[in-house]
Motif scaffolding. Structure first.
Motif, PDB file in Angstrom:
ATOM      1  N   ASP A 509      48.188  57.133  76.872  1.00 55.21           N
ATOM      2  CA  ASP A 509      48.630  58.516  77.043  1.00 55.21           C
ATOM      3  C   ASP A 509      49.901  58.825  76.271  1.00 55.21           C
ATOM      4  N   GLN A 510      49.944  58.353  75.049  1.00 54.35           N
ATOM      5  CA  GLN A 510      51.062  58.672  74.174  1.00 54.35           C
ATOM      6  C   GLN A 510      52.400  58.176  74.727  1.00 54.35           C
ATOM      7  N   SER A 511      52.351  57.031  75.415  1.00 53.93           N
ATOM      8  CA  SER A 511      53.619  56.473  75.884  1.00 53.93           C
ATOM      9  C   SER A 511      53.644  54.970  75.589  1.00 53.93           C
ATOM     10  N   VAL A 512      54.834  54.405  75.632  1.00 50.17           N
ATOM     11  CA  VAL A 512      54.974  52.961  75.401  1.00 50.17           C
ATOM     12  C   VAL A 512      55.811  52.370  76.531  1.00 50.17           C
ATOM     13  N   ARG A 513      55.662  51.051  76.715  1.00 51.42           N
ATOM     14  CA  ARG A 513      56.519  50.383  77.678  1.00 51.42           C
ATOM     15  C   ARG A 513      57.427  49.446  76.888  1.00 51.42           C
TER      16      ARG A 513
END
Ligand code: ADP
Ligand code: MG
Length: 612
Positions: A509-513
C-alpha cells in the motif's frame, strides 16, 4: 546597419517558440493543458531523457476534427478565444493559440487524433514547423502528441538545457501541480519507462494530495475551507513538523491555475504565525476561487505570476481563513477509501546486504541508536574523562603508523607528536576558556579545545563507519507512507538504500517499514532523512559518499565543545590525553591545527637566557 525587412513566418515562429517552449517541462505543460481543455479525464505523459529526446502526451479528450488538423499547427490559431472581451474571462487553460505551432517549430511532432464517436483517426507529421504528412491512421479516441528531438534545430537553446535528471524533475514538479489542481483528472507520468506519479482522478482533493505527498503527510495536514469577501479558499495546510525549509512546496491555484504569488505566500505565513518556526515555511495546497474579472493571469508569458485587482483584500481574506482553519484544529483528514489506513503486516523480512558489525547494533528504548547518541550528547565520552593528572601517558601503540601518508603541511606537527606522547603531561590551564595550555617534557603546548574535540569525534565516527558499522537499528521499526513517486524510487533503489544504512522493506500500500538508519542520523529524523535519501536518488540516481563524510564532519563540529565553553580540568586533560594517545592527525577535520608547540630551548632563546 542592414535594411529593415519584415521577418518571415518561419523566423517569427522560431522566436515565439523560444518564449513558449523554454524547456521540456514548458512543452509538457502546454500539451497537458490542451488535453484538459479538450475535456480529457485521463492524461498520460511519457518522457525520455528529461523530455529532450521524447515527450508523449496522450489523452481521452474530444479529439481534433480532420478539417482543423492543419489549423491547429498555425500560429494564433485557437478554438478558445474569439474576442478581446474573452481575454478577461479566460476559463480555459491555454488561450494564446501558439503552443502547438511553437513546439512544432523546434521539434519533430507526430499528432494522432480521433474525434470522439468517429470511426478512425488521423496522423499528422510536422518537422520544424512544416507539415510533412497527413494520413488516416488507427488510434484510440482522443489525442496523442509525440514530440521528438526537442530543439533539434535550435542548438543554442539545447545547450542551455540542464541534465536530463533535472529536466525530469521539472516535469515531475509540473505534474505535482497538475495533480493537485485537478483531482478529477487521472494523471500518469512515466520517465524513462518508470512510473513517477499516478493519480486515480477520483475527484477528491485528499486523494490528489496523497498521490503527491503520501498518506502520512495527508493525515497530518489541516483542511482549509472557507469564504470571505467573495473569495473561496479550499485545501490543506501543513504546519509544525510538516513545515519546510523553503517555499517550493506551497502550491496555489487560482481559479484552477497554478500560480506563484509572494502575496499569497505571505498571507498564508501570516495566518500560520506561531505554528511554524521562524525560518521555516508552511506546506500547503490552496485553491482560491474568485471572480475572473478580479484576477489578471495574462501578465507573464509563462502565465505563472498573477495580479489581483484588490491585493490587500485578497491577502487579508486568505490570512483570516488560514487562521480560522488552524484554530478549528486538525479535524481528522479521512484518507481515501481505497487506501487502508493501517497497512497489513508484511511477509518475509529483508535480506539486504547491510555491512554491520554485531556490536554496533545495540539499541535500547531510551537510546535507540548504537553509536550516534554520543554524537548527539555534547558531553565527553567516558574515555576522555579519565582524571589522570600529571601521570605518565603510555606511549601509543604503532606510533610510526601515524606517519603514513600525512598531508604535506601537517608533517612538522605530526613529527613532534610522538615525543609528547613519551612524556608526562602537566596541565597548566585554559586561556580564554578556549586554548588548553600544557607542558610535556621539554615542550609547552597550546591547543584549541574545539578543534581537538572535533577531531576526536570525527575519528570515532569515521572508524565506526569504516569498520562497517553503517547502520543503527531502530528498536521499533517505522512504517512510512510514501508518495507514488517516492515508493517507486524505493522499489528501484532498495538495495542501494540498504547498503547506505537505510534498511527498509516494502510494506505494501505504498508504504515501507524502516528498520535501520545510517549511523550518523538521529532517530527523530528517521522519516525525513529517509525521504531526503529518496529525493537524492530521484534527482541523481545515487547517494553520494562525499556527503556522508561531510555529514560526519558536520556532526563532529556541531557536537564538539566550543571555544569559550568552560571545561573542568578533568575534561581538559581528557581531551589532551585523547589526542596524544589516540595518535590522531594534528588538524581538525576542516584542516585547522590542533596545537602549537614551543620548546624550552625556543623560550630560552626568546628570553635571551641562552644565546641565539
Ligand atoms: P490554444 O490551446 O491556445 O488554443 P494551441 O496551439 O495549444 O493553442 O492549440 C491549438 C488548437 O489545437 C486548440 O485550440 C485546439 O482546438 C486544438 N488542440 C490542441 N491540442 C488538442 C488536444 N489534445 N485535443 C483536442 N484539441 C486540441
Ligand atoms: Mg494550448
Amino acid at each position: 546597419m542592414d535594411k529593415i525587412i519584415k521577418l518571415s513566418p518561419e523566423v517569427i515562429g522560431h522566436i515565439a517558440a523560444g518564449e513558449v517552449v523554454e524547456r521540456p517541462a514548458a512543452a509538457v505543460k502546454e500539451l497537458v493543458e490542451n488535453s484538459m481543455d479538450a475535456g480529457a479525464t485521463a492524461v498520460t505523459v511519457e518522457i525520455r531523457e528529461g523530455g529532450l529526446d521524447f515527450i508523449r502526451v496522450s489523452d481521452n479528450g474530444s479529439g481534433i476534427p480532420e478539417s482543423e488538423l492543419r489549423m491547429a499547427f498555425e500560429r494564433h490559431a485557437t478554438s478558445k478565444l474569439r474576442t478581446q472581451e474573452d481575454l478577461l474571462r479566460i476559463a480555459t487553460l491555454g488561450f494564446r493559440g501558439e503552443a502547438l505551432s511553437s513546439i512544432a517549430a523546434v521539434s519533430k511532432v507526430t499528432l494522432l487524433s480521433r474525434l470522439r464517436g468517429s470511426e478512425s483517426g488521423m496522423q499528422v507529421q510536422n518537422e520544424g514547423g512544416q507539415i510533412k504528412d497527413i494520413r488516416p491512421a488507427p488510434c484510440a479516441e482522443g489525442t496523442a502528441i509525440t514530440v521528438r528531438e526537442l530543439f533539434f534545430n535550435a542548438p543554442v537553446r539545447r545547450r542551455f538545457m540542464k541534465k536530463p535528471a533535472q529536466e525530469t524533475q521539472l516535469v515531475a514538479d509540473l505534474m505535482e501541480r497538475l495533480i493537485l489542481s485537478h483531482p478529477e483528472v487521472s494523471f500518469r507520468l512515466t520517465a524513462d519507462g518508470k512510473t513517477v506519479y499516478f493519480s486515480p482522478g477520483d475527484g477528491r482533493q485528499e486523494t490528489a494530495v496523497m498521490s503527491v505527498w503520501g498518506l502520512n503527510t495527508l493525515k497530518q495536514m489541516i483542511p482549509v475551507d472557507g469564504t470571505e469577501q467573495g473569495l473561496i479558499l479550499k485545501g490543506y495546510l501543513g504546519v509544525g513538523e510538516l513545515s519546510r525549509g523553503n517555499r517550493s512546496q506551497q502550491q496555489f491555484f487560482i481559479n484552477g491555475r497554478a500560480m506563484k504569488s509572494a502575496l499569497l505566500s505571505q498571507a498564508v505565513e501570516e495566518g500560520c504565525r506561531q505554528r511554524v518556526m521562524i525560518g521555516r515555511f508552511p506546506l500547503c495546497v490552496l485553491h482560491l476561487r474568485l471572480p475572473f474579472e478580479s484576477v489578471d493571469v495574462n501578465v507573464h508569458p509563462n502565465k505563472w505570476e498573477v495580479r489581483f485587482s484588490d491585493e490587500r483584500g485578497v491577502a487579508q481574506a486568505v490570512t483570516n481563513l488560514v487562521r480560522d482553519a488552524l484554530s478549528a484544529g486538525a479535524a481528522e483528514v479521512t484518507p481515501p477509501s481505497f487506501f487502508p489506513p493501517a497497512p497489513t503486516p508484511p511477509g518475509a523480512p529483508l535480506s539486504q546486504v547491510v555491512r554491520r558489525e554485531p556490536q554496533a547494533a545495540a539499541p535500547s528504548e531510551a537510546a535507540p541508536v548504537s553509536d550516534a547518541p554520543r554524537a548527539e550528547t555534547p558531553a565527553f565520552p567516558p574515555s576522555l574523562r579519565s582524571p589522570l593528572w600529571e601521570s605518565p601517558v603510555p606511549a601509543a601503540p604503532d606510533v610510526p603508523e601515524a606517519k603514513e601518508a600525512p598531508a604535506p603541511e601537517q608533517l612538522s606537527a605530526e613529527a613532534q607528536l610522538p615525543e609528547l606522547q613519551q612524556s608526562p603531561v602537566r596541565l597548566i590551564g585554559a586561556a580564554f576558556n578556549t586554548y588548553i595550555l600544557f607542558e610535556s617534557g621539554d615542550t609547552v603546548c597550546l591547543c584549541d579545545q574545539h578543534a581537538m574535540h572535533e577531531r576526536l569525534m570525527f575519528d570515532r565516527l569515521m572508524k565506526a563507519y569504516d569498520s562497517g558499522a553503517i547502520a543503527q537499528t531502530l528498536l521499533i521499526p517505522r512504517v512510512i507512507a510514501l508518495s507514488y513517486r517516492e515508493y517507486g524510487t524505493f522499489l528501484e533503489y532498495q538495495a542501494l538504500l540498504a547498503a547506505a544504512g537505510f534498511e527498509a522493506e516494502d510494506f505494501g500500500d505504498q508504504s515501507v517499514r524502516l528498520h535501520s538508519l545510517p549511523l550518523l542520523l538521529g532517530q527523530p529524523q528517521a522519516e525525513s532523512s529517509f525521504k531526503e535519501a529518496l529525493e537524492e536518488l530521484m534527482a541523481t540516481g545515487s547517494l553520494s559518499d562525499d556527503k556522508r563524510v561531510e555529514k560526519i564532519i558536520t556532526a563532529s563540529c556541531k557536537h564538539a565543545v566550543k571555544g569559550g565553553d568552560r571545561l573542568s580540568n578533568d575534561e581538559l586533560i581528557g581531551l589532551v590525553r585523547g589526542v596524544l594517545e589516540g595518535n590522531v592527525r594534528p588538524t581538525c577535520p576542516h584542516g585547522r591545527p590542533l596545537m602549537m608547540q614551543l620548546t624550552r630551548t625556543e623560550l630560552e632563546k626568546r628570553f635571551q637566557r641562552i644565546p641565539n
